[in-house]
Design a protein around this motif. Structure first.
Motif, PDB file in Angstrom:
ATOM      1  N   GLU A  27     -12.299  16.807  48.100  1.00  0.00           N
ATOM      2  CA  GLU A  27     -11.594  17.350  49.389  1.00  0.00           C
ATOM      3  C   GLU A  27     -11.485  16.421  50.616  1.00  0.00           C
ATOM      4  N   ILE A  28     -10.163  16.319  51.315  1.00  0.00           N
ATOM      5  CA  ILE A  28      -9.946  15.106  52.055  1.00  0.00           C
ATOM      6  C   ILE A  28      -9.404  15.642  53.556  1.00  0.00           C
ATOM      7  N   ASN A  29     -10.253  15.175  54.401  1.00  0.00           N
ATOM      8  CA  ASN A  29      -9.570  15.600  55.893  1.00  0.00           C
ATOM      9  C   ASN A  29      -9.223  14.406  56.372  1.00  0.00           C
ATOM     10  N   TYR A  30      -7.945  14.061  56.699  1.00  0.00           N
ATOM     11  CA  TYR A  30      -7.484  12.890  57.068  1.00  0.00           C
ATOM     12  C   TYR A  30      -7.126  12.968  58.485  1.00  0.00           C
ATOM     13  N   ARG A  31      -7.462  12.253  59.528  1.00  0.00           N
ATOM     14  CA  ARG A  31      -7.057  12.706  60.938  1.00  0.00           C
ATOM     15  C   ARG A  31      -6.595  11.308  61.575  1.00  0.00           C
ATOM     16  N   ARG A  32      -5.387  11.691  62.006  1.00  0.00           N
ATOM     17  CA  ARG A  32      -4.789  10.397  62.739  1.00  0.00           C
ATOM     18  C   ARG A  32      -5.098  10.348  64.191  1.00  0.00           C
ATOM     19  N   GLY A  33      -5.658   8.824  64.583  1.00  0.00           N
ATOM     20  CA  GLY A  33      -5.946   8.949  65.845  1.00  0.00           C
ATOM     21  C   GLY A  33      -4.880   8.433  66.522  1.00  0.00           C
ATOM     22  N   TYR A  34      -5.661   7.143  67.299  1.00  0.00           N
ATOM     23  CA  TYR A  34      -4.612   6.393  68.469  1.00  0.00           C
ATOM     24  C   TYR A  34      -3.347   5.809  67.729  1.00  0.00           C
ATOM     25  N   PRO A  35      -2.156   5.890  67.922  1.00  0.00           N
ATOM     26  CA  PRO A  35      -1.282   4.938  67.389  1.00  0.00           C
ATOM     27  C   PRO A  35      -1.318   3.366  67.658  1.00  0.00           C
ATOM     28  N   VAL A  36      -0.219   2.834  67.220  1.00  0.00           N
ATOM     29  CA  VAL A  36      -0.355   1.395  67.290  1.00  0.00           C
ATOM     30  C   VAL A  36      -0.171   1.107  68.954  1.00  0.00           C
ATOM     31  N   THR A  37      -0.970   0.157  69.502  1.00  0.00           N
ATOM     32  CA  THR A  37      -0.503  -0.255  70.639  1.00  0.00           C
ATOM     33  C   THR A  37       0.848  -1.449  70.561  1.00  0.00           C
ATOM     34  N   PHE A  38       1.814  -1.019  71.013  1.00  0.00           N
ATOM     35  CA  PHE A  38       3.196  -1.721  70.730  1.00  0.00           C
ATOM     36  C   PHE A  38       3.637  -2.417  72.034  1.00  0.00           C
ATOM     37  N   ASN A  39       3.562  -3.625  72.535  1.00  0.00           N
ATOM     38  CA  ASN A  39       4.132  -4.425  73.607  1.00  0.00           C
ATOM     39  C   ASN A  39       5.661  -4.304  73.361  1.00  0.00           C
ATOM     40  N   HIS A  40       6.502  -4.138  74.453  1.00  0.00           N
ATOM     41  CA  HIS A  40       7.667  -4.192  74.567  1.00  0.00           C
ATOM     42  C   HIS A  40       8.183  -5.618  74.801  1.00  0.00           C
ATOM     43  N   ASP A  41       9.345  -6.140  74.196  1.00  0.00           N
ATOM     44  CA  ASP A  41       9.646  -7.449  74.372  1.00  0.00           C
ATOM     45  C   ASP A  41       9.654  -7.956  75.719  1.00  0.00           C
ATOM     46  N   ALA A  42      10.739  -7.374  76.492  1.00  0.00           N
ATOM     47  CA  ALA A  42      11.037  -7.861  77.930  1.00  0.00           C
ATOM     48  C   ALA A  42       9.844  -7.680  78.885  1.00  0.00           C
ATOM     49  N   GLU A  43       8.964  -6.666  78.671  1.00  0.00           N
ATOM     50  CA  GLU A  43       7.903  -6.490  79.629  1.00  0.00           C
ATOM     51  C   GLU A  43       6.664  -7.271  79.174  1.00  0.00           C
ATOM     52  N   THR A  44       6.679  -7.924  77.796  1.00  0.00           N
ATOM     53  CA  THR A  44       5.668  -8.879  77.665  1.00  0.00           C
ATOM     54  C   THR A  44       5.795 -10.332  78.173  1.00  0.00           C
ATOM     55  N   ASP A  45       7.127 -10.717  77.947  1.00  0.00           N
ATOM     56  CA  ASP A  45       7.654 -11.933  78.557  1.00  0.00           C
ATOM     57  C   ASP A  45       7.478 -11.802  80.198  1.00  0.00           C
ATOM     58  N   PHE A  46       7.709 -10.656  80.555  1.00  0.00           N
ATOM     59  CA  PHE A  46       7.503 -10.476  82.278  1.00  0.00           C
ATOM     60  C   PHE A  46       5.811 -10.553  82.447  1.00  0.00           C
ATOM     61  N   ALA A  47       5.166  -9.640  81.914  1.00  0.00           N
ATOM     62  CA  ALA A  47       3.681 -10.007  81.888  1.00  0.00           C
ATOM     63  C   ALA A  47       2.956 -11.433  81.753  1.00  0.00           C
ATOM     64  N   ALA A  48       3.535 -11.931  80.818  1.00  0.00           N
ATOM     65  CA  ALA A  48       3.086 -13.310  80.550  1.00  0.00           C
ATOM     66  C   ALA A  48       3.606 -14.496  81.577  1.00  0.00           C
ATOM     67  N   GLU A  49       4.676 -13.977  81.950  1.00  0.00           N
ATOM     68  CA  GLU A  49       5.130 -14.922  83.357  1.00  0.00           C
ATOM     69  C   GLU A  49       4.374 -14.866  84.611  1.00  0.00           C
ATOM     70  N   VAL A  50       4.055 -13.400  84.875  1.00  0.00           N
ATOM     71  CA  VAL A  50       3.171 -13.086  85.993  1.00  0.00           C
ATOM     72  C   VAL A  50       1.776 -13.645  85.739  1.00  0.00           C
ATOM     73  N   ALA A  51       1.188 -13.757  84.514  1.00  0.00           N
ATOM     74  CA  ALA A  51      -0.147 -14.151  84.327  1.00  0.00           C
ATOM     75  C   ALA A  51      -0.081 -15.736  84.407  1.00  0.00           C
ATOM     76  N   GLY A  52       0.865 -16.371  84.028  1.00  0.00           N
ATOM     77  CA  GLY A  52       1.006 -17.677  84.158  1.00  0.00           C
ATOM     78  C   GLY A  52       0.965 -18.133  85.737  1.00  0.00           C
ATOM     79  N   LYS A  53       1.597 -17.388  86.431  1.00  0.00           N
ATOM     80  CA  LYS A  53       1.573 -17.731  87.937  1.00  0.00           C
ATOM     81  C   LYS A  53       0.020 -17.603  88.627  1.00  0.00           C
ATOM     82  N   VAL A  54      -0.676 -16.710  88.073  1.00  0.00           N
ATOM     83  CA  VAL A  54      -1.995 -16.528  88.537  1.00  0.00           C
ATOM     84  C   VAL A  54      -3.152 -17.587  87.867  1.00  0.00           C
TER      85      VAL A  54
END
Length: 387
Positions: free
Chosen positions: A290-317
């Motif tokens: 008997e198998i009880n398979y439960r899906r938990g949190y999905p993949v944390t997926f960073n969007h391309d444009a927002e990742t570039d932007f976040a990296a740019e901001v972090a670089g300023k800091v």
């Protein structure tokens, strides 16, 4: 641009908030005192909106810029602690035995509160900043509860950003990557049904202990022989329980574990193959499963444009060469993934220096990281919402 002067000036005050939260950890959705502390601070800063009880015990605040109407950007911090007995020995160590901020959510909350105070004072942006303080990240899917309460639509939030401290990453440094940055986390429970007997007469049994051993080995073939080596997959059997005496073969054995993946197609494949392998292995030995398979949190997926932007901001800091955009993905999981499924955004890691690792009883958030985190949030707001 280095750490903001105001953020550096705030460090001692914000560290005091952080240490207060550290002394009084609360877990899952039972973060009533923490949420009240957060809401009181946000009101004292003069936030335009402070809503409590979002996703049961979450808090959402809105700060409107002074430069006119514009988009709304959301910044998220988690508030909950872990069921761990702290051994840090710090003067501000947990006063509640068996509960501790061993993942740094006290620091995340304090950094976002510091940014809230700064932004409420200056309001040097166009549009609004939504400050999202979330319960139950540690296994309770608090982000999903908040999303299902409709706050993203209610406040018109167009983008979402999250941040987590990273022990071992030097202070003042950041790490991020496009695409899958943290894994999906699923769990399974397996019951092998055999037939018990006297241990001296195994031929009268269908030995579920033996069958479970074959199942553990067979499951590893899903990773080693059935999955593209470039597609990360972890299948771990973490617990096996069966039998009470050394001369009795039991009727059943139970097993539990986790599956971690970075791609949706790998996740679907791993679930199907796990079920197939378990059933076939049990059947081959005359048992059933008997198998009880439960899906938990999905993949944390960073969007391309927002990742570039976040990296740019972090670089300023942090300054030149302080942002690693090629970090390896983590096979741990993060429920900010639910927000990133609904809105574009990015999840970044901030250096915590040479400290104990996350979920370690000796861990403590490094207060020297506070000015960097506050500066990141403020710079993100003022850049994303520039007039």
């Amino acid at each position: 641009m280095p750490v903001l002067n105001r953020a550096a000036e705030m460090q001692e005050e914000v560290a005091g908030w952080r240490r207060h939260l550290h002394e009084h950890p609360e877990i899952l959705y039972d973060v009533h005192k923490t949420a009240a502390f957060v809401a009181d601070k946000l009101r004292s800063f003069g936030c335009d909106v402070v809503e409590t009880g979002v996703g049961r015990t979450g808090v959402v605040a809105i700060i409107k810029g002074r430069l006119g109407e514009g988009p709304v950007v959301g910044f998220r911090a988690d508030m909950d602690a872990l069921p761990i007995l702290e051994t840090s020995g710090k003067p501000w160590a947990s006063k509640t035995p068996g509960k501790a901020h061993s993942c740094g959510h006290d620091g995340h909350t304090a950094m976002l509160l510091g940014a809230a105070q700064y932004l409420a004072e200056t309001r040097n942006f166009k549009g609004s900043v939504a400050l999202i303080f979330q319960p139950a990240e540690e296994g309770g899917a608090g982000a999903l509860a908040m999303v299902e309460d409709g706050f993203l639509d209610k406040y018109g939030i167009g983008q979402v950003y999250g941040m987590h401290n990273s022990p071992g990453l030097p202070l003042g440094r950041f790490a991020i990557r496009k695409g899958s940055v943290m894994a999906a986390a699923d769990t399974f429970e397996i019951t092998i049904n055999g037939r018990g007997s006297h241990a001296a007469q195994p031929h009268h049994s269908v030995d579920p202990v033996l069958v479970s051993s074959y199942v553990v080995l067979a499951l590893q073939s899903i990773v080693s022989r059935q999955t593209d080596p470039l597609h990360s997959l972890v299948v771990t059997v973490a617990s096996i329980h069966g039998g009470e005496a050394n001369n009795v073969i039991p009727d059943t054995v139970t097993m539990g574990g986790t599956v971690r993946t970075l791609l949706p197609e790998t996740r679907d494949f791993a679930e199907k193959r796990l079920k197939d392998v378990v059933q076939a292995t049990a059947l081959a030995h005359g048992a059933s499963a008997e198998i009880n398979y439960r899906r938990g949190y999905p993949v944390t997926f960073n969007h391309d444009a927002e990742t570039d932007f976040a990296a740019e901001v972090a670089g300023k800091v942090g300054g030149p060469n302080t942002v690693d955009m090629a970090m390896a993905p983590h096979m741990g999981a993060e429920d900010f993934s639910y927000m990133l499924e609904r809105r574009p955004g990015a999840f970044i890691f901030i250096g915590n220096g040479d400290t104990a690792n996350l979920h370690n009883p000796a861990y403590d958030f490094n207060d020297e990281a506070l000015p960097y985190g506050i500066s990141y949030w403020v710079t993100l707001a003022e850049t994303a919402l520039a007039a």
